[in-house]
Design an enzyme around this catalytic site. Structure first.
Site, short mmCIF file in Angstrom:
data_model
loop_
_atom_site.label_atom_id
_atom_site.label_comp_id
_atom_site.label_asym_id
_atom_site.label_seq_id
_atom_site.Cartn_x
_atom_site.Cartn_y
_atom_site.Cartn_z
N GLU A 31 -4.04 1.49 -7.44
CA GLU A 31 -4.58 2.66 -6.57
C GLU A 31 -3.66 3.62 -6.73
OE1 GLU A 31 -6.75 1.55 -2.78
OE2 GLU A 31 -4.78 1.66 -2.22
N HIS A 88 0.90 -1.25 -0.03
CA HIS A 88 0.01 0.08 0.01
C HIS A 88 0.83 1.09 -0.18
CE1 HIS A 88 -2.96 2.97 1.15
NE2 HIS A 88 -3.98 2.16 0.65
P1 13P Z 1 -9.72 6.17 -0.18
O1 13P Z 1 -10.98 5.49 -0.60
O2 13P Z 1 -9.93 7.08 1.23
O3 13P Z 1 -9.37 6.96 -1.10
O4 13P Z 1 -8.68 5.29 0.25
C1 13P Z 1 -8.27 4.15 -0.57
C2 13P Z 1 -7.26 3.57 -0.48
O5 13P Z 1 -6.03 3.84 0.18
C3 13P Z 1 -7.71 2.12 -0.08
O6 13P Z 1 -6.69 1.34 0.36
#
Ligand code: 13P
Length: 233
Positions: free
Chosen positions: A158, A92
């Site tokens: 992401e 992450h």
């Molecule tokens: P948000 O949905 O708050 O943008 O966060 C995404 C995230 O980092 C999930 O791992």
């Protein structure tokens, strides 16, 4: 669809117990087909909630790649297995920002693979890489050395510039990246970055999208329920 919820550093054990009760009741009535929920709460919230449905499970946001040992402050495999945890988040961007480099991400992946854990591997570029149009090369470098044929691998795209901003990436961008990733792996592909009840229906229609990794919109149980419902609207 996979509805993965990353609580980050939110929820106490008590508040998650209440959350899990409400979500569990909703989920037992929900017309799920191949749908599944994976919640990544803080470690301290693992115990104290009973999730009865097979299609709702808990995972770990982090772990140190060892069974146990002298790793002050870390949680290792022995501790996770006590709670029956066998899904983990790896890579992450918020962990990478704290110093986890590609080499350590690979070590965590290899450890998790040896344990036969399900790995949700997060990849994603920052705004500079994005604006320079170098996303695919960047993602390629993040995936280097990762066994993309590992059968319990899930990849979450992401983009850092969309996380926590309230504005998800545009569907054409998500579509382009998921297409790119789909040529490299058969692993289910998730999108994460400001997913909410208003944009989920659009996101889940994108080709190759097998689900979402949700942060802030999952922290209130009603908001997460609304999101799941909206995905079918
Ligand atoms: P948000 O949905 O708050 O943008 O966060 C995404 C995230 O980092 C999930 O791992």
């Amino acid at each position: 669809m996979i509805f993965a919820a990353n609580f980050k550093s939110n929820h106490s054990r008590a508040s998650f117990k209440e959350y899990a009760g409400i979500l569990g009741d909703f989920w037992s009535e929900f017309d799920k087909k191949d749908d599944e929920i994976i919640i990544f709460p803080p470690f301290s919230a693992f115990c104290g909630c009973a999730l009865k449905d097979k299609k709702i499970s808990l995972g770990a946001q982090n772990f140190y790649p060892a069974n146990n040992g002298a790793f002050t402050g870390e949680i290792c495999a022995d501790m996770l297995s006590e709670f029956g945890i066998n899904s983990v988040l790896v890579g992450h961007s918020e962990r990478r920002a704290l110093g986890e480099d590609d080499e350590f991400v690979r070590a965590k992946f290899e450890f998790a693979k040896a344990k036969l854990w399900r790995v949700v591997l997060c990849v994603g570029e920052d705004d500079i890489v994005h604006m320079n149009g170098n996303t695919c090369e960047f993602l390629e470098s993040q995936l280097e050395g990762i066994d993309l044929a590992y059968e319990k691998l899930i990849i979450a795209y992401e983009p850092i510039w969309a996380i926590g901003t309230g504005k998800s990436a545009k569907p054409e961008i998500i579509a382009e990246i998921l297409e790119f990733l789909s040529l490299k792996t058969k692993a289910p592909l998730l999108y994460g970055g400001s997913v909410n009840a208003s944009n989920i229906a659009m996101i889940t229609q994108i080709p190759h999208c097998a689900g979402v990794l949700v942060g802030s919109a999952s922290w209130q149980v009603q908001s997460f329920i609304d999101l799941i419902k909206a995905s079918k609207a």
